[in-house]
Design an enzyme around this catalytic site. Structure first.
Site, short mmCIF file in Angstrom:
data_model
loop_
_atom_site.label_atom_id
_atom_site.label_comp_id
_atom_site.label_asym_id
_atom_site.label_seq_id
_atom_site.Cartn_x
_atom_site.Cartn_y
_atom_site.Cartn_z
N LYS A 40 7.98 8.08 -7.44
CA LYS A 40 7.37 8.01 -6.11
C LYS A 40 7.13 9.43 -5.58
CE LYS A 40 8.17 5.85 -1.56
NZ LYS A 40 9.07 4.99 -0.77
N SER B 188 11.60 -0.71 2.01
CA SER B 188 10.47 -0.15 1.26
C SER B 188 10.56 -0.26 -0.26
CB SER B 188 10.26 1.32 1.63
OG SER B 188 9.74 1.41 2.93
N SER C 54 7.01 1.06 1.83
CA SER C 54 6.20 2.23 1.52
C SER C 54 6.04 2.50 0.02
CB SER C 54 6.84 3.45 2.19
OG SER C 54 8.11 3.73 1.60
#
Length: 495
Positions: free
Chosen positions: A78, A182, A158
């Site tokens: 990420k 998330s 997210s």
């Protein structure tokens, strides 16, 4: 072997050990899949050179017989994790051009274990969002579609890029972070497994901070066994993070027996929300029946302060964000606005932050600054902290009464269309976190397991919440649920 990118971590690990495949071959298969899937916008910084270099090193290590479980396995990272010499932007314009000179502890642990980094993954800007629509890179796209409808759906947020990439077999697994759901919400939206460990289990050092008392890294994988394998590699005490727990990391995979006889699973009445889709209600009931059939005892429980969780979260998280994001000023690194003649340092700060931060980040910084301001600190921030203590105590009371895990839905809906929840009403978007934020406020481990499809063929997830530090036990309960649910659906390939 064909379709190497479709292997799970466990399958690929065993194939590597048996000499059926090399890490270079696995990596090349994933790189090819990534290049063919640009429409998903999951990978935003590709690192094929680093990937192949690490894959070659991993093959040598496996040959030498010195290889941990993650060695040679291609994964995505990420964009919130700092990676040395590779853009680490947190999906924000304000960090444009930032290439750290250091590696986050979690990505370093994975690299030390021999994992192969394929590149950086899309996300909501500074991890603020539930749909991956606040990213400077543009929206990440869910590989799943509703029936024959070709409307693009959100992969959740997210960690939307991570979820999309794992679900579409662009990588074998990915890192995510979870501040209010998330990891778990995108996992549920894309039919994969995602675990948020206990706060302090994974180091936060080198991960761009959103809300420091809530943020926690975790793996996003194709199944529960893979989550156990990857989590073990990510965990461990880190002296560079004062909130990192000095606890031994168990062999999580060895704890996956699937035996949950005599375990007490709590069903919280407060999670029965008005207007919850019947399909999610049914899935929840079915999940409880599956665990009961596996030998667990199902008990009704009460978590009375649940209704205050969302408002408390949306005071505490923005407050911490406004403090954490004060460091982005255009002075030391990242983007700096072009200044007019006569502009001083104040104008430079104002212009840089106005240009660099997107609307959602600006909104949360403003909310956070407001609740921390002199006249409102006690009315909002201090009150939210007290509510947080009550929420934590609800869970402590339930666990001390002998409950081993809590079963809830993961999300209040399946994946919605990109653009369907517009900026007109941000609260609608915030309500997506209704089942997940309590877990972050209490610092507990939580896992989302895919358990079925809705009427339109979209995946639905169930969430299990565990006792603090007992990720092994939680993973085993999730393993039993996964075996009972038998979820094997994959998105039809349209990209």
């Amino acid at each position: 072997m064909t379709d190497l990118n479709k292997l799970s971590l466990a399958e690929a690990r065993d194939a590597l050990r048996n000499g059926d495949v090399t890490s270079v071959e696995l990596t090349e298969a994933c790189l090819k899949a990534i290049d063919a899937a640009d429409v998903l916008n999951a990978f935003v910084h590709k690192t094929p050179e680093i990937a192949l270099e690490r894959a070659k090193a991993a093959d040598e290590r496996i040959k030498a017989g010195d290889a941990p479980a993650m060695c040679g396995l291609p994964i995505g990272i990420k964009d919130l994790f700092c990676t040395k010499g590779v853009p680490s932007q947190a999906a924000s314009k304000i960090l444009d051009g930032f290439k750290p000179e250091y590696e986050s502890t979690v990505s370093q642990k994975l690299a030390d274990a021999g994992a192969v980094m394929l590149g950086k993954l899309n996300m909501d800007e500074f991890a603020m969002g539930s749909s991956n629509e606040t990213s400077v890179y543009g929206n990440a796209v869910n590989p799943w579609r509703r029936g024959n409808d070709d409307a693009q759906l959100t992969p959740g947020g997210s960690s939307g890029g991570s979820a999309s990439a794992v679900a579409a077999d662009l990588c074998l697994a990915a890192t995510g972070t979870d501040t209010g759901g998330s990891i778990r919400q995108p996992a549920a939206f894309t039919g994969i497994t995602g675990i948020k460990p206990t706060y302090g289990r994974c180091s936060r050092w080198g991960i761009v901070a959103f809300a420091s008392s809530l943020d926690q890294a975790g793996p996003m994988t194709k199944n529960v066994r893979d989550a156990a394998i990857m989590l073990e590699a990510m965990c461990g005490h880190d002296p560079k993070d004062s909130t990192s727990a000095e606890l031994a990391v168990p062999n999580f995979e060895a704890m996956l027996t699937g035996d949950i006889k005599g375990k007490k699973i709590g069903i919280p009445k407060e999670y029965r929300m008005d207007g919850m889709p019947a399909e999610i209600e049914k899935l929840w009931a079915d999940g409880a029946e599956m665990l009961k059939a596996a030998g667990a005892e199902i008990v009704d429980i009460s978590l009375p302060h649940t209704k205050y969780a969302l408002p408390a979260y949306y005071v505490i998280a923005p407050a911490e964000a406004s403090s954490n994001l004060a460091r982005y000023d255009g002075v030391r690194y990242g983007r700096r606005a072009t200044l007019a003649q006569g502009d001083g340092i104040t104008e430079m700060y104002e212009k840089t932050r106005a240009e660099g931060f997107g609307h959602e980040v600006q909104r949360r910084v403003m909310v956070g600054t407001y609740v921390l301001s002199a006249g409102f600190y006690d009315a909002y921030y201090n009150r939210a902290r007290k509510v947080r203590t009550l929420i934590k105590k609800d869970f402590e009371d339930v666990f001390s009464a002998g409950v081993d895990a809590i079963l809830t839905p993961a999300t209040p809906s399946t994946a919605f269309g990109l653009g369907e929840m517009t900026e007109a009403d941000p609260v609608q978007m915030y309500l997506n976190d209704v089942f997940t934020v309590t877990v972050n406020l209490a610092g507990l481990p939580g896992i989302s397991v895919p358990a079925g499809l809705d009427g339109q063929g979209l995946p639905l997830g169930l969430q299990l919440i565990g006792r603090p530090w007992e990720e092994g036990d939680l993973l085993n309960t999730a393993y039993a649920l996964e075996n009972a649910a038998g979820f094997v659906a994959k998105p039809g390939k349209w990209w």
